[in-house]
Enzyme design. Structure first.
Site, mmCIF file in Angstrom:
data_model
loop_
_atom_site.group_PDB
_atom_site.id
_atom_site.type_symbol
_atom_site.label_atom_id
_atom_site.label_comp_id
_atom_site.label_asym_id
_atom_site.label_seq_id
_atom_site.Cartn_x
_atom_site.Cartn_y
_atom_site.Cartn_z
ATOM 1 C CE LYS A 54 -3.876 -2.366 2.177
ATOM 2 N NZ LYS A 54 -4.614 -2.690 3.403
ATOM 3 C CD GLN A 98 -3.360 -4.351 6.513
ATOM 4 O OE1 GLN A 98 -3.214 -3.371 5.795
ATOM 5 N NE2 GLN A 98 -4.086 -5.399 6.150
ATOM 6 C CG ASP A 121 -9.670 0.244 4.792
ATOM 7 O OD1 ASP A 121 -9.402 0.029 3.595
ATOM 8 O OD2 ASP A 121 -8.933 -0.080 5.740
#
Ligand code: NDP
Length: 285
Positions: A54, A98, A121
């Site tokens: 990422k 994460q 997200d």
């Protein structure tokens, strides 16, 4: 005739090239650089790899990334305190924790703590609610990636029967909502582990999307000839990474098929960049 492959890898490359220009344009017209803060708690090897990818993606399009590492034994309070700090920071536009987080930390608590405006997200309940009402701020990355893959390959969902296998909060459930909305206009069937006679249902699909985490689970006899098959699954096996679809068998039946790797995965990653740029635009305007 074997299925046409839906090449997520090259499509992601193309979208990154578009984003690079948009990010450069943003930087020219604003005083800040779009910035993603990634939080990694513990040393889970898969999470380490995901975060590294990422960050590399960010670098490629000109987005700045920060990595906040916390030890495995961190408490929920310590993580919430870091999120509160990132929520307040003018330098940070997107926040990504994460997953999974260690057992002593409740995932829902963490997701709720991220400011909805920085929730790239799109897991915060407010963003999920907005998605359901068809007025999203951010779209969740994997479902968005699936839709973009269809759209940019000129595969319309309008009036189609889409069967989704798997009802998780991050893939199947939001995807079913997005596809049923006005605009996407699909007729959606959402299947799960309690669905009876799954092959009979999947054979009805014009577009079959599979996200269950079972290697090569969907076989050729479960697919209508000519159907589009999107394989979201990523399973690590002795033979390497495989999807939830038996690629070799299904490619002889399907009209279009995503490979694994190189299908949905690269698009999931690119959608995080799309959301981070969108967050920077929102927060700076
Ligand atoms: P979850 O484990 O959260 O959910 C799995 C879902 O599949 C559940 O709804 C479960 O049903 C259903 N399921 C499991 N077994 C069966 C079965 N035999 N028949 C029908 N349904 C079944 O998975 P995720 O959504 O998080 O991930 C799914 C897969 O997608 C994984 O391989 C994951 O690695 C991959 N993934 C890939 C991404 C990408 O970018 N390509 C991103 C995210 C995930 P029930 O609800 O009844 O238990």
């Amino acid at each position: 005739m074997p299925a046409l492959l839906l090449d997520g890898k090259s499509l992601a490359r193309q979208i990154r090239a578009e984003l690079r220009e948009e990010v450069a344009d943003f930087i020219e017209n604003n005083v800040t650089i779009p910035t993603l803060a990634a939080v990694l708690v513990g040393n889970d090897p898969a999470s380490e790899v995901y975060v590294r990818f990422k960050r590399r993606d960010c670098e490629e399009v000109g987005i700045r990334s920060q990595l906040h590492r916390m030890p495995e034994e961190s408490t929920q309070e310590e993580l919430l305190a870091l999120i509160a700090k990132l929520n307040k920071s003018d330098e940070v536009h997107g926040i990504l924790v994460q997953l999974p987080v260690p057992d002593q930390i409740r995932t829902e608590r963490v997701l709720e703590a991220i400011s909805p405006l920085k929730d790239v997200d799109a897991f915060h309940p407010e963003n999920v609610g907005r998605l359901v009402q068809n007025r999203p701020v951010y779209l969740p990355c994997t479902p968005h990636g699936c839709l973009e893959l269809l759209k940019r390959n000129d595969i319309s969902t309008v009036g189609k029967h889409v069967v989704i296998v798997g009802r998780s909060d991050i893939v199947g459930k939001p995807l079913s909502i997005m596809l049923a909305q006005r605009g996407a206009d699909a007729t959606v069937t959402l299947c799960h582990s309690r669905t009876q006679d799954l092959p009979a249902v999947t054979r009805l699909a014009d577009i079959l999307i599979v996200a269950i985490g079972r290697p090569k689970f969907v076989t050729a006899d479960m697919v209508k000839p000519g159907a589009t098959v999107i394989d979201v699954g990523i399973n690590r096996t002795d033979g390497g990474l495989v999807g939830d679809v038996d690629f070799d068998g299904v490619k002889e039946v399907a009209g279009h098929l995503t490979p694994v790797p190189g299908g949905v995965g690269p698009l999931t990653r690119v959608m995080l960049l799309v959301n981070t740029l969108a967050a920077a635009r929102r927060l700076e305007n």
